[in-house]
Design an enzyme around this catalytic site. Structure first.
Site, mmCIF file in Angstrom:
data_model
loop_
_atom_site.group_PDB
_atom_site.id
_atom_site.type_symbol
_atom_site.label_atom_id
_atom_site.label_comp_id
_atom_site.label_asym_id
_atom_site.label_seq_id
_atom_site.Cartn_x
_atom_site.Cartn_y
_atom_site.Cartn_z
ATOM 1 N N CYS A 242 19.665 45.075 26.956
ATOM 2 C CA CYS A 242 20.997 44.486 26.779
ATOM 3 C C CYS A 242 22.079 45.376 27.394
ATOM 4 C CB CYS A 242 21.243 44.146 25.315
ATOM 5 S SG CYS A 242 22.343 42.717 25.151
ATOM 6 N N HIS A 323 16.731 40.635 23.749
ATOM 7 C CA HIS A 323 16.204 41.618 22.790
ATOM 8 C C HIS A 323 14.720 41.392 22.552
ATOM 9 C CE1 HIS A 323 19.814 43.788 21.517
ATOM 10 N NE2 HIS A 323 20.428 42.682 21.902
ATOM 11 N N GLU A 325 12.617 43.164 21.017
ATOM 12 C CA GLU A 325 12.219 43.506 19.637
ATOM 13 C C GLU A 325 12.500 42.326 18.701
ATOM 14 O OE1 GLU A 325 14.922 44.411 21.061
ATOM 15 O OE2 GLU A 325 16.554 44.219 19.629
HETATM 16 N N1 LIG Z 1 23.524 43.455 22.532
HETATM 17 C C1 LIG Z 1 24.103 44.171 23.489
HETATM 18 O O1 LIG Z 1 23.653 45.245 23.861
HETATM 19 C C2 LIG Z 1 25.385 43.643 24.036
HETATM 20 C C3 LIG Z 1 25.791 44.285 25.333
HETATM 21 C C4 LIG Z 1 27.265 44.143 25.648
HETATM 22 N N2 LIG Z 1 28.071 44.718 24.638
HETATM 23 C C5 LIG Z 1 27.594 42.680 25.839
HETATM 24 O O2 LIG Z 1 28.265 42.106 25.040
HETATM 25 O O3 LIG Z 1 27.157 42.080 26.803
#
Ligand SMILES: NC(=O)CC[C@H](N)C(=O)O
Length: 355
Positions: A242, A323, A325
């Site tokens: 992410c 994600h 996980e």
């Molecule tokens: N879940 C995250 O790592 C989000 C990544 C980043 N803050 C976004 O909004 O894209």
């Protein structure tokens, strides 16, 4: 009678019922996840946001800390059509305002059409529409939270032990706990490091892979983690989830951009470019990789073609925008952690693809 108000940047004020009192503000976003409210509410990536649940009933299977992704609630407030007493009491005990009994379909449709927007909330016996508007007026855009990493990262390094088959240096930019445990379950000792850790500290650990976690806000504000990735490019295998993918892409000469309303939910379809296989994924992000730089886009979102996976064979890089996980699921993409450890080792390990 209403005892809570949600003021939106588009000028509207929604009346609601206070479930946990307080005043706050933040970027209004929504998740379509129908389970996993404990995981979402403790996900550090929601820092400085107000989280609306599009699913109408939140809290129907209680609140258990074994499902938490961190040690506190991160969104500034929670909004749902109906919150159970369990969730409302938990949020109140954490000092996080919560409101329900409002038309969340209308709220979600507005965010879908107009994009994630600033909002202000006032909840409790003294709440007024004016108070919600005052909060709104103080709201700062996500990209203007310049040192948001400090708000969510660990202050001190610590290790999640998993048997010592591999050493993972994990830069905590606001890590979900299950990223560390997913790696530890596969035999890795995970050295969790502050978001601004320096290169010497990483080098002393002599890790097998450098991993950048998820986290809140704009990836452009994580300059130190980006510099760290640049330092170790070609020296160590690199991985990210992410925000981690976004930071790695920027380190490879790529670029990121803000999305209209982002991807937040547990049923985002992702296609592998080479095999065509589609998996269902858990997501929570509002920025995306617009230009992968020197990396190859290996996975894309079926709905909007945004980059979901980046790789480089030459530099041993593998990242995901979603994600893997998961928690609460689906677990289709858990194999990512095996791929990361394959990069870290000699490729002879037995993958653990199912939990
Ligand atoms: N879940 C995250 O790592 C989000 C990544 C980043 N803050 C976004 O909004 O894209």
């Amino acid at each position: 009678m209403a005892d809570a108000y949600v003021a939106l940047a588009d000028g509207r004020v929604f009346e609601a019922r206070a479930r946990a009192p307080g005043r706050t503000r933040g970027e209004l976003v929504f998740t379509t996840a129908y389970t996993g409210y404990e995981e979402s509410l403790t996900d550090p990536s929601y820092e400085e946001q107000v989280l609306t649940f599009s699913y109408p009933l939140i809290g129907n299977y209680g609140v258990r800390d074994e499902r938490f992704e961190s040690d506190r609630v991160h969104p500034n407030a929670a909004v749902a059509r109906e919150l159970t007493d369990d969730v409302a009491e938990w949020l109140e005990s954490e000092g996080v305002p919560a409101v329900d009994h409002l038309d969340t379909r209308e709220l979600v449709t507005s965010v879908r059409e107009e994009g994630a927007m600033a909002c202000g909330i006032a909840a409790g016996p003294d709440a007024t529409p004016e108070a919600a508007k005052e909060e709104l007026a103080e709201c700062v855009g996500m990209s203007d939270h310049l040192d948001i990493g400090k708000q969510v990262s660990t202050d001190e390094p610590y290790t999640v032990e998993g048997g010592g088959d591999y050493d993972v240096a994990l830069v905590d930019c606001g890590m979900k706990g299950s990223i560390a445990t997913s790696l530890a379950e596969r035999g890795a000792d995970v050295h969790v490091l502050p978001y601004d850790v320096d290169a010497d500290t990483v080098a002393e650990l002599d890790p097998d892979v450098l991993f950048v976690s998820n986290g809140p806000g704009d990836p452009a504000n994580f300059e130190s983690a980006q510099a760290l990735v640049e330092t170790f490019t070609g020296e160590l295998p690199l991985a990210g989830i992410c925000l981690g993918q976004q930071i790695v892409a920027r380190a490879f000469g790529g670029d990121t951009e803000k999305m209209a309303f982002g991807h937040r939910g547990v049923n985002q379809p992702v296609r592998d470019v080479e095999t065509g296989q589609v998996v269902m994924t858990t997501q929570n992000h509002g920025y995306s990789v617009a230009d992968p730089g020197d990396l190859e886009v290996t996975q894309v979102n079926v709905n909007d073609d945004t980059a979901e996976g980046l790789e480089s064979e030459e530099f041993s890089v593998v990242t995901r925008q979603y994600h893997p996980e998961a928690n609460p699921g689906p677990h289709d993409s858990l194999g990512f952690f095996d791929e990361v450890l394959d990069l870290a080792g000699d490729g002879s390990r037995t993958p653990v693809t199912a939990d």
